[in-house]
Design a protein around this motif. Sequence first.
Motif, PDB file in Angstrom:
ATOM      1  N   ASP A  50      -9.779  -1.460  11.729  1.00 48.84           N
ATOM      2  CA  ASP A  50      -8.671  -1.608  12.013  1.00 48.84           C
ATOM      3  C   ASP A  50      -7.481  -1.759  11.811  1.00 48.84           C
ATOM      4  O   ASP A  50      -6.533  -1.204  12.480  1.00 48.84           O
ATOM      5  CB  ASP A  50      -7.946  -3.157  12.620  1.00 48.84           C
ATOM      6  CG  ASP A  50      -9.291  -3.649  13.977  1.00 48.84           C
ATOM      7  OD1 ASP A  50     -10.261  -2.720  14.419  1.00 48.84           O
ATOM      8  OD2 ASP A  50      -9.846  -4.361  14.109  1.00 48.84           O
ATOM      9  N   ILE A  51      -7.969  -1.625  10.627  1.00 46.84           N
ATOM     10  CA  ILE A  51      -5.830  -0.821   9.600  1.00 46.84           C
ATOM     11  C   ILE A  51      -6.319   0.060   8.834  1.00 46.84           C
ATOM     12  O   ILE A  51      -5.329   0.624   8.103  1.00 46.84           O
ATOM     13  CB  ILE A  51      -5.236  -2.404   8.183  1.00 46.84           C
ATOM     14  CG1 ILE A  51      -6.145  -2.292   7.626  1.00 46.84           C
ATOM     15  CG2 ILE A  51      -4.717  -3.288   9.330  1.00 46.84           C
ATOM     16  CD1 ILE A  51      -6.233  -3.823   6.246  1.00 46.84           C
ATOM     17  N   ASP A  52      -7.673   0.821   8.831  1.00 45.28           N
ATOM     18  CA  ASP A  52      -7.761   2.078   8.073  1.00 45.28           C
ATOM     19  C   ASP A  52      -7.338   3.225   8.753  1.00 45.28           C
ATOM     20  O   ASP A  52      -8.635   3.900   9.969  1.00 45.28           O
ATOM     21  CB  ASP A  52      -9.275   1.895   7.637  1.00 45.28           C
ATOM     22  CG  ASP A  52      -9.253   3.327   6.666  1.00 45.28           C
ATOM     23  OD1 ASP A  52      -8.352   3.968   6.556  1.00 45.28           O
ATOM     24  OD2 ASP A  52     -11.226   3.295   6.118  1.00 45.28           O
ATOM     25  N   PRO A  58      -3.003   1.030   4.749  1.00 44.38           N
ATOM     26  CA  PRO A  58      -2.048  -0.174   3.701  1.00 44.38           C
ATOM     27  C   PRO A  58      -2.209   1.279   2.079  1.00 44.38           C
ATOM     28  O   PRO A  58      -2.713   1.687   1.801  1.00 44.38           O
ATOM     29  CB  PRO A  58      -2.881  -0.318   3.323  1.00 44.38           C
ATOM     30  CG  PRO A  58      -3.731  -1.331   4.645  1.00 44.38           C
ATOM     31  CD  PRO A  58      -4.230  -0.108   4.840  1.00 44.38           C
TER      32      PRO A  58
END
Length: 186
Positions: A50-52, A58
């Motif tokens: 979900d954050i990649d 990041p």
Amino acid sequence: MSVRILALVGSLRAGSHNRQLAETAVKLAPEGVEIQIHEGLADIPFYNEDIDVEGAVPEAAAKLRAATAAADALLLFSPEYNGTMPGVLKNAIDWLSRPYGVGAIGGKPVAVVGTAFGQYGGVWAHDDARKSVGIAGGTVVEDIKLAIPGSVTRFAEVHPENDAEVTGQLNDVLARLVKEAGAAKA
């Protein structure tokens, strides 16, 4: 020929013997070989698709991927935590394996070495790291093995760089990894 090796240290402890071993490798690097110890593994969040997201990865993970992409080979230094590799090292491998099929680690020669307190020097952790790296797309150099047992006592008063046996073994590791990196570049 110039060879760039990225070192990942699986211990975050300030006085880590694996960190000392990596620092020794930097000092022992032969002419034409640059070994960079990657800083910031502790800052990388746990891998989560979900954050990649392209354009929003990041920063710490993006830096790891960029450093790996710029390297010709990877040298992982792993202690053994509860019979396996530390989570910080596994997390780094997970980030490097993505995006699926084109991760930064793909096709790079990778060696796993290290030291641990136990009588086998972390061989279980090293084997798990090799397995994970291979599945992630790295080219594991299976014949490069260095597991130094009894780290707490062996390095209590002697830094790895002052242990002739360790420096000799580490020189052998570096020579073999440089050879693999050179072959991969050709």
